[in-house]
Scaffold this motif. Sequence first.
Motif, PDB file in Angstrom:
ATOM      1  N   CYS A 578      20.260  42.501  43.922  1.00 41.04           N
ATOM      2  CA  CYS A 578      20.179  41.311  43.091  1.00 41.04           C
ATOM      3  C   CYS A 578      18.898  41.456  42.261  1.00 41.04           C
ATOM      4  O   CYS A 578      17.797  41.449  42.826  1.00 41.04           O
ATOM      5  N   THR A 591      20.681  36.389  46.162  1.00 40.02           N
ATOM      6  CA  THR A 591      22.028  35.803  46.232  1.00 40.02           C
ATOM      7  C   THR A 591      22.127  34.923  47.474  1.00 40.02           C
ATOM      8  O   THR A 591      22.691  33.827  47.435  1.00 40.02           O
ATOM      9  N   ARG A 594      20.408  31.567  47.069  1.00 40.83           N
ATOM     10  CA  ARG A 594      21.179  30.656  46.201  1.00 40.83           C
ATOM     11  C   ARG A 594      22.408  30.127  46.935  1.00 40.83           C
ATOM     12  O   ARG A 594      22.713  28.934  46.888  1.00 40.83           O
ATOM     13  N   CYS A 622      19.068  33.444  38.249  1.00 43.02           N
ATOM     14  CA  CYS A 622      20.290  34.252  38.423  1.00 43.02           C
ATOM     15  C   CYS A 622      20.721  34.706  37.039  1.00 43.02           C
ATOM     16  O   CYS A 622      20.927  33.889  36.145  1.00 43.02           O
ATOM     17  N   LEU A 623      20.844  36.009  36.858  1.00 46.87           N
ATOM     18  CA  LEU A 623      21.188  36.542  35.537  1.00 46.87           C
ATOM     19  C   LEU A 623      22.690  36.539  35.275  1.00 46.87           C
ATOM     20  O   LEU A 623      23.150  37.048  34.266  1.00 46.87           O
ATOM     21  N   CYS A 625      24.743  38.396  36.540  1.00 48.20           N
ATOM     22  CA  CYS A 625      25.055  39.801  36.260  1.00 48.20           C
ATOM     23  C   CYS A 625      26.311  40.268  36.998  1.00 48.20           C
ATOM     24  O   CYS A 625      26.786  41.366  36.769  1.00 48.20           O
ATOM     25  N   LYS A 626      26.818  39.474  37.900  1.00 48.95           N
ATOM     26  CA  LYS A 626      27.993  39.795  38.721  1.00 48.95           C
ATOM     27  C   LYS A 626      27.721  40.929  39.698  1.00 48.95           C
ATOM     28  O   LYS A 626      28.651  41.491  40.285  1.00 48.95           O
ATOM     29  N   CYS A 628      26.494  40.689  42.568  1.00 54.68           N
ATOM     30  CA  CYS A 628      26.927  40.259  43.907  1.00 54.68           C
ATOM     31  C   CYS A 628      28.443  40.304  44.062  1.00 54.68           C
ATOM     32  O   CYS A 628      28.936  40.566  45.160  1.00 54.68           O
TER      33      CYS A 628
END
Length: 1007
Positions: A578, A591, A594, A622-623, A625-626, A628
């Motif tokens: 992450c 992650t 959150r 949290c970007l 960015c997917k 996770c």
Amino acid sequence: MAVTHRRATGALDVDARTLAQELRSAIEGEVRFGAGDRALWSTTGSNYRQLPIGVVLPRNVDDVVAAVALCREFGAPIVSRGGGTSLAGQCINVAVVIDFSKYMTRVLEIDPDRKLARVEPGVILDHLREQAEEHGLTFGPDPSTHDHCTLGGMIGANSCGVRSVMAQSYGPGPRTSDNVHELEILTYRGERMRVAPDGAGVPDELAARLRELADRYGDLIRERYPKIPRRVSGYNLDDLLPERGFHIARALAGTEGTCVTVLEATVHLLDSPPCRTLVVAGYEDAAVAADHVIDVMEHKPLGLEGVDEQLIQDMTMLGMHVHDLSLLPEGRGWLLIEVGGETKAEADGRGAEIVAALEKAGGGLRGTKIYDDKASEEHVWKVREAGLGATAFLPGKPDTYEGWEDSAVPPERLGEYLRKLKRLADRYGYESALYGHYGQGCVHARWNFDLSSAEGIATWRRFLDDAADLVLSLGGSLSGEHGDGQSRAELLPKMFGEELIEAFREFKSIWDPDWRMNPGKVVDPNAITSNLRLGVDYRPKPVETRFAYLKDGGSFAHATTRCVGIGNCRHTKGGVMCPSYMVTREEKHSTRGRAHLLWEMLNNEEIPLWRSEEVLEALDLCLSCKGCTNDCPVNVDMPTLKAEFLSHHYEGKLRPRHAYAFGLIDRWARLASFTPALANAALRMPGAKAVAGVSPRRNLPSFAPLTFRSWFEQRASRAHGGTPVVLWPDTFTNHFEPEVGAAAVEVLEDAGFDVRLPRARLCCGRPLYDYGFLTLARRYLLRVLDALRDDIRAGVPIVGLEPSCVAVFRDELVQLLPQDEDGKRLAKQTFHLGEFLSEHVDGYEPPPLDRHVLLHGHCHERATKGFEPVGTLLERMGAQLDRPDSGCCGMAGAWGYEDSHYDVSVACAERVLLPAVRDAAPTTLIVADGFSCRSQIEQLGPGRRAIHLAQALRLARDHGADGPPGEFPEDACRPLTVRRTRVRPATLAAGAAAAAAAVAVTSKRRR
Ligand SMILES: Cc1cc2nc3c(=O)[nH]c(=O)nc-3n(C[C@H](O)[C@H](O)[C@H](O)COP(=O)(O)OP(=O)(O)OC[C@H]3O[C@@H](n4cnc5c(N)ncnc54)[C@H](O)[C@@H]3O)c2cc1C
Ligand code: SF4
Ligand code: SF4
């Protein structure tokens, strides 16, 4: 030190507010007593949850000493914490949490001659191992959490791992405790000492009392402690026996923070064989495989693990590691055997010996394979390490939990145990894969317990009694590596008997006479069925959601439960997940943090639903960015959860300025396309960045003089007649880098396609998700489906250039419009360019390219399986490829432009990507498919520019195998030359009015 048997029970009356104030003035580190932080530290990887009093992040030993002194003054219990990955509930409590994982993380010294390392408790195991490897050494026990668990936590929990077998055969012993040499410790009463072998370093009176305890209980300890490699349950009173060297430090290891706080540790290192070979033996079933572990152990392997058929079936069901599974030899139960040597030939020779011996023994052997290349070995290990992810959430099956997940028996009785455990579980209707550290008789499982109904919990409790009886009847241990905490502590009297439990009580009281160290764990524990994170009163606040949460049965609450807390998102390098944790080392920016906060929002009255500023703050970095969605073993989907939260959070109120500036970029860009020069001038006016919430240190991209769509519509038409393909003209390609679109058109036409653009002006709505404009995003998607319906139904492929836009169609679309059949079709027939050419165009021959290429993958391209094909294609072209493990570039759409994100954005890029860019030779082509990645490279890697795969393909076609001459090939980005049509003022005015109206409508809807 007076001994009193005072046990801390029930709620404690601690003046938390004053304690926090005094802590703040006493220590250099951080003190966090707010609702959000307490919620964040209330749970880990276990089934339990307890809200702490507050959290302290010490910067140094003095901080710890001062914090403990103040806690003592206020009567507050304390619990130490490292990575927070323990599974038995031992690192949570109604206490002040002292978390070592942020600041006290150094390897202090490696002494290669004595094979010792001195470390701070918060050091991550892999960080120690990396430094030890420089001397050809390693630390033996290696939990699967090795890249984020800490030495302090390993000592606390007495961890083990795959290489515990190596530590048993070639080192001091299999468990972390066996590998402890010396500990510097602090008691709750403030005594500080360096506890060394043979009782050295301990005051005489204390040593005498410990010796007396060991003498008094010696015979019972010898009689009742199982003689197995993995006895992790209970205190290590056996280490106090004279025949084990009266090793007080080892006796303190595994006490789970209930006796002392470890300030520093000196641990043993072992030789690390430079070459390794992996043998996999397939058997009739897992129990039969287990019957052979003793035969294998005779060969002194470095690791000996077992995997059963159910684990493989579960992974197949989830589509995980499908390629890796094909590497396994025939069988329904497998042993993974690692052997080592000074040379590859030596390691291979050992592997061959084992294969020959197993073949000779026969007995249910179905097949064997030797892997002697690192890549294949890693693939097979991945199958084993995927255990948790493969078994936590299986489609159509009940969720599974730990709770009987690490029992151990004598290795020679493992086969028998597996058979009996399976029969017992069948009686209860429980099922699980049974895999793990077979070489030392330790079995992992995740069972489908029901932990939220009274009957389910009662059944689970009965099962635990029966399972404990079974394991003890075979001479085993309740825990073989995760410890007792709260999960198993109540069962300890069965294993050790009441007399030894009294010995544990005395041992704890010697160190912690006030019983304020992690109370309610290991000795006189809280009931197994109390403090459950779910439990009979689990009733999350009901919510209506915009997304469908298909994997979670439509439940947002379940989606927040999906995080099982193992903390892979807290690793510090490698992969995408992450990025914000990697650069901040903050729990709330992982992650896990959150996901846990979102869970708390639904279940904790102190965290208000949707309006919580704590949750907003955690999600802010949290970007999206997917990373996770792909790298997390249970695929926590934080971008979706974040977009959902923002959508509700801003319901009825205005968003920050940048949300309108960037979220509605398609509209601004369309407006700008009427007079791009004017729009660019406006963007460069003083104050423009501030108005849009953009960092003054950022350069905003310029609108292109000619849009891609205009170019496409006006260019001299080429011969058509090929197979139709729709090229998706995303906002970034269309308005900012139309030359990428032009290159793609030529590449696709060269490949025999008749390229079309959608007739209507469309946007997939990608930026809307980043700001939670979900109602608008849904409307955008409905428009897309309307406009593309004929092509979708005709099966025409849609090819995208901007990975995040492809990801909308693959991912968000089906979550927002789950019932729309055309939506499902579109999701299936949308491709990244590289993926399309590489995997969906028969006979496509890319042009040759003899050039070094530095390839950076966009996070969404990685998450939606579009990245590998780009590399494949470039390799097929003959490019010499460098694929740094660069993760997220830190720009993530407009995220990195925002003023408050600038520093984190740069830190993400500086991790791997920018150093790789700087190191690349000037003639190296930098290929990055994401517009934001290219912008980040251009802005932060001065003098370097990156191009899209489409541009690389066109360059190769135009320049032949030698590639383009010179350094940066300017003609990769040659400006589009078709003339623009003149814009009438009336059109411009109409465009401006339309955009303004759109903003007004959006603000009104406010979601
Ligand atoms: C998916 C998964 C796989 C796992 N695989 C393994 C495995 O292969 N082998 C294994 O052994 N474990 C495994 N574990 C359990 C866990 O990861 C290990 O026990 C790990 O070593 C814990 O380290 P941590 O830093 O997270 O410790 P934490 O969970 O933070 O703490 C563990 C214990 O140590 C105590 N502690 C922490 N720091 C100190 C200190 N400075 N002084 C005194 N006490 C302290 C805590 O109070 C707690 O009782 C696994 C867990 C998960 C979720
Ligand atoms: S988010 Fe995923 S990787 Fe992180 S702790 Fe939760 S389950 Fe593990
Ligand atoms: S989307 Fe990226 S930044 Fe956000 S939690 Fe997932 S991995 Fe971390």
